[in-house]
Motif scaffolding. Structure first.
Motif, short mmCIF file in Angstrom:
data_model
loop_
_atom_site.label_atom_id
_atom_site.label_comp_id
_atom_site.label_asym_id
_atom_site.label_seq_id
_atom_site.Cartn_x
_atom_site.Cartn_y
_atom_site.Cartn_z
N LYS A 96 0.84 -1.21 0.00
CA LYS A 96 0.00 0.00 0.00
C LYS A 96 0.87 1.26 0.00
O LYS A 96 0.58 2.23 -0.70
CB LYS A 96 -0.93 -0.01 1.22
CG LYS A 96 -1.95 1.08 1.20
CD LYS A 96 -2.94 0.93 2.33
CE LYS A 96 -3.99 2.00 2.21
NZ LYS A 96 -5.04 1.85 3.21
N LYS A 97 1.96 1.23 0.76
CA LYS A 97 2.87 2.39 0.86
C LYS A 97 3.42 2.78 -0.51
O LYS A 97 3.61 3.95 -0.80
CB LYS A 97 4.02 2.05 1.81
CG LYS A 97 5.08 3.10 1.92
CD LYS A 97 6.20 2.63 2.84
CE LYS A 97 7.35 3.61 2.84
NZ LYS A 97 8.47 3.14 3.64
N VAL A 98 3.69 1.77 -1.35
CA VAL A 98 4.27 2.04 -2.67
C VAL A 98 3.21 1.98 -3.78
O VAL A 98 3.54 1.87 -4.95
CB VAL A 98 5.44 1.08 -2.98
CG1 VAL A 98 6.58 1.33 -2.01
CG2 VAL A 98 5.01 -0.36 -2.97
N ASP A 99 1.93 2.06 -3.39
CA ASP A 99 0.81 2.09 -4.32
C ASP A 99 0.79 0.86 -5.24
O ASP A 99 0.59 0.98 -6.45
CB ASP A 99 0.84 3.39 -5.14
CG ASP A 99 -0.49 3.68 -5.81
OD1 ASP A 99 -1.54 3.26 -5.27
OD2 ASP A 99 -0.50 4.32 -6.87
N MET A 100 1.03 -0.31 -4.65
CA MET A 100 1.02 -1.56 -5.43
C MET A 100 0.12 -2.61 -4.79
O MET A 100 0.30 -3.81 -5.00
CB MET A 100 2.45 -2.12 -5.55
CG MET A 100 3.36 -1.31 -6.41
SD MET A 100 5.01 -2.05 -6.53
CE MET A 100 4.66 -3.58 -7.37
N GLU A 101 -0.89 -2.18 -4.02
CA GLU A 101 -1.72 -3.15 -3.31
C GLU A 101 -2.53 -4.05 -4.23
O GLU A 101 -3.04 -5.09 -3.81
CB GLU A 101 -2.61 -2.49 -2.25
CG GLU A 101 -3.62 -1.51 -2.80
CD GLU A 101 -3.16 -0.06 -2.74
OE1 GLU A 101 -3.97 0.79 -2.39
OE2 GLU A 101 -1.99 0.21 -3.04
N HIS A 102 -2.65 -3.70 -5.51
CA HIS A 102 -3.41 -4.52 -6.45
C HIS A 102 -2.51 -5.31 -7.40
O HIS A 102 -2.97 -5.84 -8.40
CB HIS A 102 -4.39 -3.66 -7.24
CG HIS A 102 -5.37 -2.93 -6.37
ND1 HIS A 102 -6.31 -3.57 -5.61
CD2 HIS A 102 -5.51 -1.62 -6.09
CE1 HIS A 102 -7.01 -2.69 -4.92
NE2 HIS A 102 -6.54 -1.49 -5.18
N CYS A 103 -1.24 -5.41 -7.08
CA CYS A 103 -0.32 -6.14 -7.95
C CYS A 103 -0.59 -7.65 -7.85
O CYS A 103 -1.23 -8.11 -6.91
CB CYS A 103 1.13 -5.83 -7.59
SG CYS A 103 1.64 -6.48 -6.01
N LYS A 104 -0.10 -8.38 -8.82
CA LYS A 104 -0.29 -9.82 -8.85
C LYS A 104 1.00 -10.51 -8.42
O LYS A 104 2.09 -10.08 -8.76
CB LYS A 104 -0.68 -10.27 -10.26
CG LYS A 104 -2.03 -9.72 -10.66
CD LYS A 104 -2.46 -10.26 -11.99
CE LYS A 104 -3.88 -9.78 -12.22
NZ LYS A 104 -4.21 -9.44 -13.51
N PRO A 105 0.88 -11.61 -7.67
CA PRO A 105 2.08 -12.33 -7.22
C PRO A 105 2.74 -13.10 -8.37
O PRO A 105 2.10 -13.40 -9.37
CB PRO A 105 1.53 -13.30 -6.17
CG PRO A 105 0.11 -13.50 -6.54
CD PRO A 105 -0.35 -12.22 -7.18
N CYS A 106 4.02 -13.37 -8.18
CA CYS A 106 4.74 -14.22 -9.13
C CYS A 106 5.69 -15.11 -8.33
O CYS A 106 6.12 -14.74 -7.24
CB CYS A 106 5.49 -13.40 -10.18
SG CYS A 106 6.77 -12.33 -9.53
N SER A 107 6.01 -16.28 -8.88
CA SER A 107 6.82 -17.23 -8.12
C SER A 107 8.28 -16.81 -8.01
O SER A 107 8.93 -17.06 -7.02
CB SER A 107 6.72 -18.62 -8.75
OG SER A 107 7.17 -18.56 -10.09
#
Length: 152
Positions: A84-95
């Motif tokens: 959230k701090k870096v405005d990426m709370e909606h990013c998708k995970p990757c292995s």
């Protein structure tokens, strides 16, 4: 062998006791409730202790006790707060967050718009406590804190 000056252990009669001290916080655990209580009583003679009950959160790590008594460590809240701090709370995970074959350069490319934010890479280093798979990429990007580029 080096020792951790913050962790005290006692092994006696097949029983284990661990006392972890961090500044003015103490975690006391083991496989004997009587031994744990005895340590608390002894410490309380010398120091004014405040028992905060069951451990749930410590230094960015969530601790959950399972029905069998095992402890599960997680940084899910810390992860979400950091994203959230870096405005990426909606990013998708990757292995694999960063291929080991990637080569970064300290020159060329566009300068990262917020160097102060980039330099907060220490927040990422703390994540490697429960996410060891991040250690390589966090180490790699930390090399460019003085001259961070968009590609980093």
């Amino acid at each position: 062998m080096k020792s951790n000056v913050y962790l005290f252990t006692k092994f006696k009669n097949g029983s284990s006791l661990f006392v972890l001290v961090y500044v003015n916080d103490i975690i006391n655990t083991g496989d004997s409730d009587d031994a744990i209580l005895l340590v608390i009583q002894q410490l309380n003679i010398k120091f004014a202790l405040k028992n905060k009950g069951e451990l749930h959160y410590f230094l960015g790590v969530q601790i959950t006790k399972t029905a069998s008594g095992d402890l599960v460590l997680s940084q899910e809240k810390y992860d979400k707060d950091l994203l959230k701090k870096v405005d990426m709370e909606h990013c998708k995970p990757c292995s694999t967050p960063l291929p080991s074959s990637i080569k970064f350069s300290a020159f060329g490319g566009s300068t990262f718009k917020d160097p102060k934010l980039y330099r907060s890479v220490g927040s990422l280093q703390h994540l490697t406590v429960t996410h060891p798979e991040l250690a390589y990429c966090v180490g790699k990007v930390s090399h460019f804190m003085q001259n961070s580029l968009d590609e980093h």
